[in-house]
Design an enzyme around this catalytic site. Sequence first.
Site, PDB file in Angstrom:
ATOM      1  CB  THR A   1      -1.876   7.209  -3.219  1.00 59.59           C
ATOM      2  OG1 THR A   1      -1.373   5.873  -3.269  1.00 59.59           O
ATOM      3  CG2 THR A   1      -0.902   8.150  -3.904  1.00 59.59           C
TER       4      THR A   1
ATOM      5  CG  ASP B   1       1.066  -2.103  10.037  1.00 57.81           C
ATOM      6  OD1 ASP B   1       1.270  -3.315   9.800  1.00 57.81           O
ATOM      7  OD2 ASP B   1       1.223  -1.222   9.172  1.00 57.81           O
TER       8      ASP B   1
ATOM      9  NE  ARG C   1      -2.701   0.829   3.588  1.00 53.14           N
ATOM     10  CZ  ARG C   1      -3.524   1.228   4.547  1.00 53.14           C
ATOM     11  NH1 ARG C   1      -4.764   1.535   4.262  1.00 53.14           N
ATOM     12  NH2 ARG C   1      -3.117   1.297   5.792  1.00 53.14           N
TER      13      ARG C   1
ATOM     14  CG  ASP D   1       4.677  -2.550  11.229  1.00 52.38           C
ATOM     15  OD1 ASP D   1       5.402  -3.113  10.386  1.00 52.38           O
ATOM     16  OD2 ASP D   1       4.428  -1.328  11.208  1.00 52.38           O
TER      17      ASP D   1
HETATM   18  N1  URA Z   1      -3.829  -2.430   7.638  1.00 51.85           N
HETATM   19  C1  URA Z   1      -3.483  -2.677   8.934  1.00 51.85           C
HETATM   20  O1  URA Z   1      -2.551  -3.427   9.199  1.00 51.85           O
HETATM   21  N2  URA Z   1      -4.226  -2.115   9.908  1.00 51.85           N
HETATM   22  C2  URA Z   1      -5.263  -1.296   9.669  1.00 51.85           C
HETATM   23  O2  URA Z   1      -5.888  -0.820  10.606  1.00 51.85           O
HETATM   24  C3  URA Z   1      -5.593  -1.044   8.314  1.00 51.85           C
HETATM   25  C4  URA Z   1      -4.853  -1.614   7.323  1.00 51.85           C
END
Ligand code: URA
Length: 209
Positions: A108, A200, A104, A203
Amino acid sequence: MGKFTVLNHPLIQHKLTIIRNKHTGTKVFREVANEIAELMVYEITRDLPLEDVEVETPMGKTTQKTLAGKKLAVVPILRAGLGMVDGVLELIPAAKVGHVGMYRDEKTLKPHEYFVKMPADIDQRNLFIVDPMLATGGSANMAIEALKKRGATSMRLVVLVAAPEGVKAVQAAHPDVDIYAASLDERLNEDGYIVPGLGDAGDRLFGTK
Ligand code: URA
């Protein structure tokens, strides 16, 4: 329109709370994310078709049930989807594993495809696409398109946490794909993160930042 189902079994809800907690470390996060994926697949596979098969037990011949229909494959959307694969394979150890790589763009928020490797008989398999977070739906939609382009005809999207925006986006673009989530959360924030979410997922699974 594709069905959207929240699988809110008490064990799933309990385990999801554990990984939402920001104090949960990588090891436990990884274990519990896979446990949730396993429980979800147990629920999702309730409708798999069966056929009769003859089997000989030590006591004699009998007709019993065996799985029929298309074979299965699990397809993680890289990288966070990897955190659900082992859980799925606990229940379906013979499933093939395809990979779809999406990243991602952090400015953007748009997804880009960088890697696709699928089993050769992709058109003859039920695919379980796994990704912990269904946020904008951009990556999921791109992954589904990538798989359709390569011949996939039967797909389900399995996520841990969904945002309403992501569910709508996938249902609009791919009405033939059913979506399963452990939770439907409130919304996306301005950075594209799900609130309350779990942060995330990549992560937290891999201990990166
Ligand atoms: N990707 C993630 O890892 N967490 C989110 O909250 C949204 C997209």
